[in-house]
Design an enzyme around this catalytic site. Structure first.
Site, PDB file in Angstrom:
ATOM      1  N   LYS A 101     -25.012 -28.079  33.698  1.00 44.68           N
ATOM      2  CA  LYS A 101     -24.633 -27.509  34.997  1.00 44.68           C
ATOM      3  C   LYS A 101     -25.393 -28.149  36.156  1.00 44.68           C
ATOM      4  O   LYS A 101     -24.801 -28.518  37.174  1.00 44.68           O
ATOM      5  CB  LYS A 101     -24.896 -25.992  35.019  1.00 44.68           C
ATOM      6  CG  LYS A 101     -24.088 -25.185  34.035  1.00 44.68           C
ATOM      7  CD  LYS A 101     -24.316 -23.693  34.227  1.00 44.68           C
ATOM      8  CE  LYS A 101     -25.741 -23.237  33.964  1.00 44.68           C
ATOM      9  NZ  LYS A 101     -26.161 -23.454  32.564  1.00 44.68           N
ATOM     10  N   ASN A 124     -27.443 -21.238  41.307  1.00 49.09           N
ATOM     11  CA  ASN A 124     -28.423 -20.996  40.254  1.00 49.09           C
ATOM     12  C   ASN A 124     -29.547 -22.042  40.270  1.00 49.09           C
ATOM     13  O   ASN A 124     -30.496 -21.949  39.516  1.00 49.09           O
ATOM     14  CB  ASN A 124     -27.721 -21.006  38.884  1.00 49.09           C
ATOM     15  CG  ASN A 124     -28.587 -20.445  37.773  1.00 49.09           C
ATOM     16  OD1 ASN A 124     -29.191 -19.391  37.899  1.00 49.09           O
ATOM     17  ND2 ASN A 124     -28.667 -21.171  36.670  1.00 49.09           N
ATOM     18  N   HIS A 194     -28.357 -17.260  25.584  1.00 52.03           N
ATOM     19  CA  HIS A 194     -28.646 -15.955  26.204  1.00 52.03           C
ATOM     20  C   HIS A 194     -28.116 -14.783  25.364  1.00 52.03           C
ATOM     21  O   HIS A 194     -27.717 -13.751  25.909  1.00 52.03           O
ATOM     22  CB  HIS A 194     -28.043 -15.878  27.611  1.00 52.03           C
ATOM     23  CG  HIS A 194     -28.568 -16.929  28.548  1.00 52.03           C
ATOM     24  ND1 HIS A 194     -29.902 -17.020  28.880  1.00 52.03           N
ATOM     25  CD2 HIS A 194     -27.935 -17.932  29.206  1.00 52.03           C
ATOM     26  CE1 HIS A 194     -30.063 -18.043  29.722  1.00 52.03           C
ATOM     27  NE2 HIS A 194     -28.898 -18.615  29.917  1.00 52.03           N
TER      28      HIS A 194
END
Length: 456
Positions: A101, A124, A194
């Site tokens: 990302k 982010n 996660h």
């Protein structure tokens, strides 16, 4: 902090609620001086019930008991991404996925900037979305006109005054979106990550898929043609779908054929050669995919192939992503602290032919480290473990590769320095989050670099 200041500037009465004791909140006096109320030590139900809106920091799970209670009472709860998106001017490119990302977001930002477009980058990474929203409002006012977004997708230079915001967005941020609608959404890949937060891979993938939930037929969704989990998102969107593939020609999007990257604007159209693969300066096959995704987004934004080729050719590795640190006595040291999950570590290890001293460990995310075993056996000389996940990692890779437990990063670097031979590679690619010993992966990476630079 950014969300609190943004709301306060617009006349809201803002309370910041932090579970840490007041003595541990370094920003306390600053917050009070700016006219913000502060609740410290716990989250009070009564405090929450007095608000018109609750904005949740991405690090706070949306299902914590305090939020669950007020949600049952009908309280309005959103995240910082959603707050910023409601004020963001111009057009947004939203980029998510398990890995790549930050590299892709940064690269898209540099391509758009090189094209002359007014470009903001954050989310982010770097600047929060609400900060970008603030700047986009100022830039739009400075243009003296309402930007005509229809001209922003034409080929060539964008003279429309449209502000482009390139946003890295995480699964945590996407959990609480209500209106976020990027003109171009991208899902680079989906692998387990996660799981300590989301509970299951299905929940994690569903959160990622929300990047396209509010898109319409006027928008674009860029997906990885070689990733079965991202392919499944295609059935959930109203947007126009574009694909990228490093292995085969696709009907609409970007792909590699021979030694060249091509783009097909519409199914049935003639492929357009964009650039040679050899001009990508980033290491690793996974970075070819990142470049393909970035090229696809840039073409959809109307950037010429000439400008894309130049920007990609100039682009260097982002800090903490397979970042070369130094070579000492023939041993090369690489910082891939951003490899916070198993798949990212696999991609990092695949970037080297062998002779690797691999530093693994940190805070476990309910990961399966055994899936790395074949690759470890093939390319890694020794695994050096650190952090709270060390025992689990050692148990799951036992008998596959030599293991040394270091406990700390400082000890790990010292061990590798003492044992590695000329031609070897020392690679920090931990496959874990950093929160057991560091504030974040950035701090972990910088500490690693400082330790390596201090070697004599």
């Amino acid at each position: 902090m950014a969300a609190a200041r943004f709301l306060r500037k617009r006349g809201a009465r803002v309370t910041v609620s932090d579970a840490r004791p007041a003595l541990l909140i370094a920003e306390l006096s600053m917050l009070l001086d700016e006219g913000l109320m502060v609740e410290a030590g716990s989250h009070g139900l009564l405090t929450f019930r007095r608000q018109d809106l609750i904005v949740v920091s991405p690090g706070v799970p949306a299902d914590v008991p305090e939020l669950a209670q007020v949600r049952a009472l009908g309280m309005h709860i959103i995240g910082e991404l959603e707050l910023g998106a409601q004020f963001l001017q111009g057009l947004a490119i939203g980029i998510t996925g398990s890995n790549g990302k930050t590299t892709t977001t940064t690269l898209v930002g540099e391509i758009l900037t090189a094209s002359g477009r007014t470009t903001l980058v954050g989310g982010n990474i770097g600047r929060p979305v609400v900060e970008l929203a603030e700047e986009s409002l100022e830039l739009s006012r400075g243009n003296g006109q309402e930007a005509d977004i229809s001209t922003a997708l034409r080929s060539g230079r964008d003279d429309s005054g449209v502000v482009w915001s390139v946003l890295e967005v995480s699964s945590f941020q996407l959990e609480t979106v209500e209106t976020f609608k990027p003109r171009i959404a991208m899902v680079l890949n989906l692998t387990p990550d996660h799981l300590d937060r989301h509970g299951s891979f299905e929940n994690y993938a569903a959160a990622k898929a929300r990047i396209t939930e509010f898109q319409t037929a006027d928008d674009f969704l860029v997906l990885n043609a070689e990733d079965v989990n991202t392919q499944m998102i295609a059935a959930k969107t109203k947007a126009q779908i574009y694909w990228f593939s490093a292995k085969r020609q696709i009907k609409q999007g970007t792909f590699v054929h021979g030694e060249t990257i091509f783009f097909i604007a519409k199914e049935g159209a003639k492929p357009e050669a964009v650039m040679p693969v050899a001009e990508i300066s980033l290491a690793g096959a996974h970075n070819v995919e990142n470049v393909l995704a970035a090229v696809c987004a840039a073409k959809l934004a109307g950037v010429s192939s000439e400008i894309i080729r130049g920007a990609v050719g100039r682009f260097k590795a982002v800090e903490h992503r397979l970042e070369f640190v130094r070579e000492l006595h023939g041993v090369r040291y690489y910082n891939d602290s951003k490899a916070t999950n198993v798949d990212a570590t696999i991609k990092a290890v695949e970037s080297f032919k062998g002779g690797i001293w691999l530093i693994l460990g940190g805070k476990d995310k309910n990961s399966n480290y055994a899936v790395m075993n074949a690759l470890l056996r093939e390319r890694v000389k020794t695994v050096i473990t650190i952090g709270s996940a060390a025992e689990k990692i050692e148990r799951e890779v036992a008998g596959v590769v030599k293991i040394e437990r270091a406990e700390t990063l400082q000890r790990a670097v010292a061990l590798a320095y003492g044992m590695a031979s000329s031609g070897d590679t020392v690679l920090l690619a931990p496959a874990c989050s950093s929160f057991d010993q560091f504030e974040n992966y950035e701090q972990r990476g910088r500490v690693f670099k400082e330790l390596v630079q201090a070697l004599e």
